[in-house]
Design an enzyme around this catalytic site. Structure first.
Site, PDB file in Angstrom:
ATOM      1  N   THR A 124      -0.878   3.497  -3.036  1.00 25.25           N
ATOM      2  CA  THR A 124      -0.663   2.074  -2.757  1.00 25.25           C
ATOM      3  C   THR A 124       0.797   1.723  -3.037  1.00 25.25           C
ATOM      4  O   THR A 124       1.387   2.210  -3.990  1.00 25.25           O
ATOM      5  CB  THR A 124      -1.584   1.223  -3.654  1.00 25.25           C
ATOM      6  OG1 THR A 124      -2.939   1.434  -3.253  1.00 25.25           O
ATOM      7  CG2 THR A 124      -1.245  -0.252  -3.566  1.00 25.25           C
ATOM      8  N   ARG A 152     -15.580  -1.674   2.211  1.00 27.13           N
ATOM      9  CA  ARG A 152     -15.065  -1.825   0.842  1.00 27.13           C
ATOM     10  C   ARG A 152     -13.653  -2.405   0.845  1.00 27.13           C
ATOM     11  O   ARG A 152     -12.798  -2.025   1.637  1.00 27.13           O
ATOM     12  CB  ARG A 152     -15.066  -0.465   0.149  1.00 27.13           C
ATOM     13  CG  ARG A 152     -14.505  -0.462  -1.278  1.00 27.13           C
ATOM     14  CD  ARG A 152     -13.063  -0.058  -1.350  1.00 27.13           C
ATOM     15  NE  ARG A 152     -12.579   0.034  -2.737  1.00 27.13           N
ATOM     16  CZ  ARG A 152     -11.314   0.238  -3.079  1.00 27.13           C
ATOM     17  NH1 ARG A 152     -10.393   0.380  -2.155  1.00 27.13           N
ATOM     18  NH2 ARG A 152     -10.971   0.312  -4.360  1.00 27.13           N
ATOM     19  N   VAL A 153     -13.398  -3.337  -0.061  1.00 27.73           N
ATOM     20  CA  VAL A 153     -12.079  -3.923  -0.267  1.00 27.73           C
ATOM     21  C   VAL A 153     -11.710  -3.761  -1.738  1.00 27.73           C
ATOM     22  O   VAL A 153     -12.530  -4.042  -2.617  1.00 27.73           O
ATOM     23  CB  VAL A 153     -12.062  -5.420   0.110  1.00 27.73           C
ATOM     24  CG1 VAL A 153     -10.712  -6.035  -0.218  1.00 27.73           C
ATOM     25  CG2 VAL A 153     -12.384  -5.600   1.592  1.00 27.73           C
ATOM     26  N   GLY A 154     -10.514  -3.284  -2.000  1.00 18.72           N
ATOM     27  CA  GLY A 154     -10.057  -3.111  -3.369  1.00 18.72           C
ATOM     28  C   GLY A 154      -9.262  -4.305  -3.863  1.00 18.72           C
ATOM     29  O   GLY A 154      -9.377  -5.419  -3.349  1.00 18.72           O
ATOM     30  N   ASP A 155      -8.430  -4.055  -4.848  1.00 22.02           N
ATOM     31  CA  ASP A 155      -7.699  -5.143  -5.492  1.00 22.02           C
ATOM     32  C   ASP A 155      -6.461  -5.589  -4.739  1.00 22.02           C
ATOM     33  O   ASP A 155      -5.993  -6.721  -4.901  1.00 22.02           O
ATOM     34  CB  ASP A 155      -7.294  -4.730  -6.914  1.00 22.02           C
ATOM     35  CG  ASP A 155      -6.284  -3.582  -6.911  1.00 22.02           C
ATOM     36  OD1 ASP A 155      -6.596  -2.538  -6.307  1.00 22.02           O
ATOM     37  OD2 ASP A 155      -5.207  -3.717  -7.503  1.00 22.02           O
ATOM     38  N   THR A 174      -1.280  -0.846  -8.716  1.00 19.29           N
ATOM     39  CA  THR A 174      -1.795   0.304  -7.986  1.00 19.29           C
ATOM     40  C   THR A 174      -2.782   1.039  -8.869  1.00 19.29           C
ATOM     41  O   THR A 174      -2.566   1.163 -10.077  1.00 19.29           O
ATOM     42  CB  THR A 174      -0.658   1.262  -7.564  1.00 19.29           C
ATOM     43  OG1 THR A 174      -1.221   2.390  -6.892  1.00 19.29           O
ATOM     44  CG2 THR A 174       0.151   1.743  -8.752  1.00 19.29           C
TER      45      THR A 174
END
Length: 258
Positions: A124, A152-155, A174
């Site tokens: 990232t 899915r979605v991360g931060d 990251t």
């Protein structure tokens, strides 16, 4: 804002990073890209998640901030907005790299044999910047986790988790996104500075090297204060990082002891 967007665009075009070209593949063999940007001077923000054809997701995130009434757009809706704003698109093959494809095949093979493998979440990209007027900005872009499923979605596109900026602090994170979301990591670092009156180093250390590992996660962050102090904590073996100082000196580091 111009500086963080430009920095992220360069890394989105570089296949060495998990953002834009060279992003990791989902379980279904697609590239799904997330990005966010925030202006600390007015706390406006924009983000996108799950886009597949936008060459520079960070520029689309900025367009969301500046030209829509919303903060986050996802998937097909985000791409429809991108077409309205004449944001640059790219064909699916543009994002494909053989190394990332091999990583997906290795992950799928391991899963087929019943191996519980940690999904890759490294690469990232993020940027934080301070201008001559003392204004701060932060931006983050990613392809997420290798083999991710179900949208899915991360931060990274979540304001306060992977990206945050206010008048005194700017942060880009990251790492393993699920843990950064639970910790509201980027926001927590800035609140340590603005509300708890911690030094930036102490606030970042508390979140990245204590709270995140206690939850079971790993990763790092870059953080910058309006007084020019900065911190780059991480709890992994290394983290690619760099900065330009007030004298335009460029510095690059990888390992903890560099």
């Amino acid at each position: 804002m111009d500086a963080v967007e430009a920095a992220i665009r360069l890394m989105e075009d570089n296949p060495l990073f998990n953002a834009g070209k060279g992003a990791v593949f989902t379980y279904d063999g697609k590239n799904e890209l997330d990005a966010s940007i925030m202006d600390g001077s007015n706390m406006k923000a924009g983000s996108v998640a799950g886009v597949r054809s936008v060459r520079h997701p960070i520029s689309l995130a900025r367009a969301v901030m500046e030209h829509s009434p919303h903060v986050m757009l996802i998937g097909e809706g985000a791409e429809a907005f991108a077409r309205e704003r004449d944001v640059e698109f790219a064909a699916p093959e543009y994002f494909h790299t053989e190394e990332r494809w091999r990583q997906l095949q290795d992950a799928l093979a391991g899963e087929a044999q019943g191996e519980l493998q940690a999904r890759g979440y490294f690469g990232t990209v993020g940027a934080v910047a301070l201008d001559a007027s003392g204004h701060l900005a932060a931006a983050t872009s990613t392809g997420g986790m290798t083999g991710k499923r179900w949208g899915r979605v991360g931060d990274s596109p979540i304001i306060g988790a992977g990206t945050y900026a206010n008048a005194r602090c700017a942060v880009s994170c990251t790492g393993h996104g699920e843990f950064y979301i639970r910790a509201c990591a980027a926001h927590a670092i800035c609140m340590g500075v603005t509300e708890l009156h911690q030094s930036l180093a102490d606030a970042a250390e508390q979140v990245i090297n204590r709270e995140i590992p206690q939850l079971g996660g790993s990763g790092g962050a870059i953080a910058l204060c309006a007084d020019g102090t900065f911190a780059m904590p991480f709890n992994t073996e290394g983290m690619y990082r760099g900065w330009i100082d007030a004298d335009d000196g460029c510095h690059v580091r990888i390992w903890r002891d560099d």
